[in-house]
Write a protein that holds these residues in place. Structure first.
Motif, PDB file in Angstrom:
ATOM      1  N   MET A 265       0.824  -1.203   0.000  1.00 31.56           N
ATOM      2  CA  MET A 265       0.000   0.000   0.000  1.00 31.56           C
ATOM      3  C   MET A 265       0.863   1.260   0.000  1.00 31.56           C
ATOM      4  SD  MET A 265      -2.716  -1.581  -0.263  1.00 31.56           S
ATOM      5  CE  MET A 265      -3.738  -0.122  -0.404  1.00 31.56           C
ATOM      6  N   GLU A 266       1.999   1.213   0.692  1.00 33.78           N
ATOM      7  CA  GLU A 266       2.905   2.367   0.673  1.00 33.78           C
ATOM      8  C   GLU A 266       3.489   2.566  -0.728  1.00 33.78           C
ATOM      9  OE1 GLU A 266       6.974   3.934   2.858  1.00 33.78           O
ATOM     10  OE2 GLU A 266       5.633   2.583   3.949  1.00 33.78           O
ATOM     11  N   ALA A 267       3.844   1.464  -1.395  1.00 36.09           N
ATOM     12  CA  ALA A 267       4.342   1.562  -2.770  1.00 36.09           C
ATOM     13  C   ALA A 267       3.284   2.163  -3.680  1.00 36.09           C
ATOM     14  CB  ALA A 267       4.767   0.183  -3.264  1.00 36.09           C
ATOM     15  N   LEU A 268       2.042   1.765  -3.472  1.00 38.91           N
ATOM     16  CA  LEU A 268       0.934   2.310  -4.258  1.00 38.91           C
ATOM     17  C   LEU A 268       0.804   3.818  -4.043  1.00 38.91           C
ATOM     18  CD1 LEU A 268      -1.687   1.625  -5.967  1.00 38.91           C
ATOM     19  CD2 LEU A 268      -2.864   1.491  -3.766  1.00 38.91           C
ATOM     20  N   ILE A 270       3.083   6.059  -2.920  1.00 34.93           N
ATOM     21  CA  ILE A 270       4.169   6.893  -3.442  1.00 34.93           C
ATOM     22  C   ILE A 270       4.115   6.958  -4.960  1.00 34.93           C
ATOM     23  CG2 ILE A 270       5.651   6.425  -1.437  1.00 34.93           C
ATOM     24  CD1 ILE A 270       7.412   4.739  -3.351  1.00 34.93           C
ATOM     25  N   SER A 271       3.579   5.904  -5.590  1.00 37.53           N
ATOM     26  CA  SER A 271       3.411   5.929  -7.035  1.00 37.53           C
ATOM     27  C   SER A 271       2.370   6.963  -7.436  1.00 37.53           C
ATOM     28  CB  SER A 271       3.006   4.540  -7.537  1.00 37.53           C
ATOM     29  OG  SER A 271       2.793   4.550  -8.927  1.00 37.53           O
ATOM     30  N   MET A 280       8.314  11.778   1.047  1.00 41.46           N
ATOM     31  CA  MET A 280       6.946  11.688   1.561  1.00 41.46           C
ATOM     32  C   MET A 280       6.908  12.116   3.028  1.00 41.46           C
ATOM     33  SD  MET A 280       4.800  10.611  -0.799  1.00 41.46           S
ATOM     34  CE  MET A 280       3.419   9.823   0.038  1.00 41.46           C
ATOM     35  N   THR A 281       5.912  12.908   3.361  1.00 39.46           N
ATOM     36  CA  THR A 281       5.721  13.364   4.736  1.00 39.46           C
ATOM     37  C   THR A 281       4.462  12.728   5.321  1.00 39.46           C
ATOM     38  OG1 THR A 281       4.353  15.257   4.095  1.00 39.46           O
ATOM     39  CG2 THR A 281       6.760  15.583   4.124  1.00 39.46           C
ATOM     40  N   VAL A 282       4.297  12.869   6.621  1.00 41.49           N
ATOM     41  CA  VAL A 282       3.070  12.407   7.275  1.00 41.49           C
ATOM     42  C   VAL A 282       1.860  13.064   6.630  1.00 41.49           C
ATOM     43  CG1 VAL A 282       1.763  12.465   9.435  1.00 41.49           C
ATOM     44  CG2 VAL A 282       4.195  11.875   9.466  1.00 41.49           C
ATOM     45  N   GLU A 283       1.983  14.357   6.315  1.00 35.86           N
ATOM     46  CA  GLU A 283       0.883  15.080   5.682  1.00 35.86           C
ATOM     47  C   GLU A 283       0.564  14.512   4.310  1.00 35.86           C
ATOM     48  OE1 GLU A 283       3.525  16.528   7.146  1.00 35.86           O
ATOM     49  OE2 GLU A 283       2.453  17.163   8.955  1.00 35.86           O
ATOM     50  N   ASP A 284       1.601  14.130   3.556  1.00 38.72           N
ATOM     51  CA  ASP A 284       1.379  13.529   2.229  1.00 38.72           C
ATOM     52  C   ASP A 284       0.563  12.243   2.352  1.00 38.72           C
ATOM     53  OD1 ASP A 284       2.788  15.479   0.775  1.00 38.72           O
ATOM     54  OD2 ASP A 284       4.699  14.428   1.060  1.00 38.72           O
TER      55      ASP A 284
END
Length: 301
Positions: A265-268, A270-271, A280-284
Motif C-alpha cells: 500500500m505504501e508503494a501504491l 508513493i506511485s 513523503m511526509t506524514v501530511e502527504d
C-alpha cells in the motif's frame, strides 16, 4: 489505452501467499503483485534487480527496513541488500505508512467498531508498529507490548510506552544487526505454527500486530476475541474463524479475497504521489488516505 502502473512486492515470505490483482485507484489503473521468495535473500535481490526500472514501485515484504521507537529510527541490517538492489524504481518497506495509516485505523476502530478504552490489548510486536502502539495508548487501552516475549522469547511483558522505548534504545542497536530470520518467521516458517506464551493471548480481549507473529504463536482457541492485523489470506480467515475470533480488522483493504501488506500500500501511495519515499511526509500520506476515503476492512467471523 489506459497506462497500467505496476507495483511489485518482493517478499522473503512464503510463495504460497502470492497474489496478483488489477485495481483502479484515483483514476489510475494498477497491477499489484506479491512474489514470495521463501526466505531466499539472494533470490529476492536478483528479482529486484531484474524488475528494476520496469515497475513503478517495489514493496519490500517479509522483512522491515526500519523500526521506530518514539523519535528514534533503527535500520535493520538484513534488509539493506534488498534496498540497495533497487537503483531505478523506488522501494519501501511499509514503515512510513504504518506510522500514519495504523494510527488512523486504531482511532477508527475505537469510534466505529468496538471500544478500546479500558480494553485489554496484546501487541505481539510494537517496535515495528509504533504508530499502532501509540494510538492504542492514546485511546486508553490496557496494553501489553510483547516484543521481548515473541521476538526474543523472554517472558517479560511491557505495559507502558516508556518501557518499550527504553528497551528499544538498549536492545535495538544490537538486535537490528542479527540475522532477520532469527527475529521473524520467513519462508516456510510463515506456514508453521508453534504456540507459546499463550497466557498473554488468553488474557487479552483484542490482539494486535503483525499477522505472521500472531499466527505463529497464537493458541488454537481464542473464543470471542477481536483482532487488528494485516495481510490475511482466505485460509487465514478460516484459521481465525476456527479459533473463535469474533471480529477481524485489517489495516489494509481487501483486494480480490485478501489484504496486502503495508509495504504494498505504501508503494501504491508513493506511485500516486509521484514522489520518492524519502520525500513523503506524514501530511502527504494523510492527504492521500483522505482522498482514497480509506477505511479498514472489518470482518465479523
Amino acid at each position: 489505452m489506459v497506462h497500467l502502473k505496476r507495483i511489485v512486492s518482493v517478499s522473503l515470505g512464503s510463495s504460497k501467499r502470492d497474489h496478483l490483482v488489477q485495481v483502479d485507484v484515483l483514476g489510475e489503473r494498477f497491477q499489484i503483485e506479491r512474489i514470495g521468495t521463501d526466505g531466499d535473500v539472494k533470490k529476492a535481490v536478483r528479482l529486484i534487480q531484474e524488475l528494476d526500472g520496469q515497475v513503478d514501485a517495489f514493496g519490500m515484504g517479509g522483512i522491515d527496513l526500519y523500526i521506530r521507537a518514539g523519535d528514534r529510527v533503527y535500520t535493520i541490517r538484513g534488509a539493506l541488500p534488498l534496498k540497495r538492489a533497487a537503483k531505478k524504481s523506488p522501494i519501501v518497506d511499509g514503515s512510513g505508512l504504518k506510522n500514519t495509516l495504523e494510527r488512523r485505523v486504531i482511532h477508527h476502530v475505537a469510534r466505529n467498531v468496538f471500544p478500546l478504552k479500558g480494553t485489554r490489548v496484546l501487541v505481539t510486536s510494537s517496535v515495528d508498529r509504533s504508530g499502532m502502539a501509540e494510538a492504542l495508548v492514546k485511546e486508553g487501552a490496557r496494553t501489553v507490548f510483547a516484543d521481548l516475549i515473541y521476538v526474543l522469547n523472554l517472558p517479560l511483558p511491557m505495559t507502558t510506552l516508556r518501557q518499550m522505548y527504553w528497551v528499544a534504545r538498549v536492545l535495538a542497536p544490537v538486535v537490528v544487526k542479527l540475522p532477520f530470520e532469527w527475529l521473524y518467521p520467513t519462508g516456510e516458517k510463515q506456514e508453521k505454527r508453534s504456540p507459546k506464551h499463550v497466557r498473554y493471548f488468553h488474557e487479552a480481549e483484542v490482539i494486535c500486530g503483525d499477522f505472521h507473529f500472531i499466527k505463529r504463536y497464537m493458541p488454537d482457541d481464542l473464543p470471542g476475541k477481536s483482532m487488528i492485523t494485516n495481510t490475511v489470506t482466505p485460509a487465514d480467515l478460516e484459521l481465525l474463524r476456527d479459533a473463535g475470533i469474533k471480529i477481524l480488522v485489517t489495516t489494509t483493504p481487501e483486494m480480490e479475497g485478501r489484504s496486502f501488506g503495508t509495504n504494498v500500500m505504501e508503494a501504491l501511495l508513493i506511485s500516486i504521489a509521484g514522489k520518492g519515499p524519502e520525500d513523503m511526509t506524514v501530511e502527504d500520506y494523510n492527504t492521500l488516505l483522505d482522498r482514497l476515503n480509506f477505511e479498514p476492512r472489518v470482518v465479523h467471523l
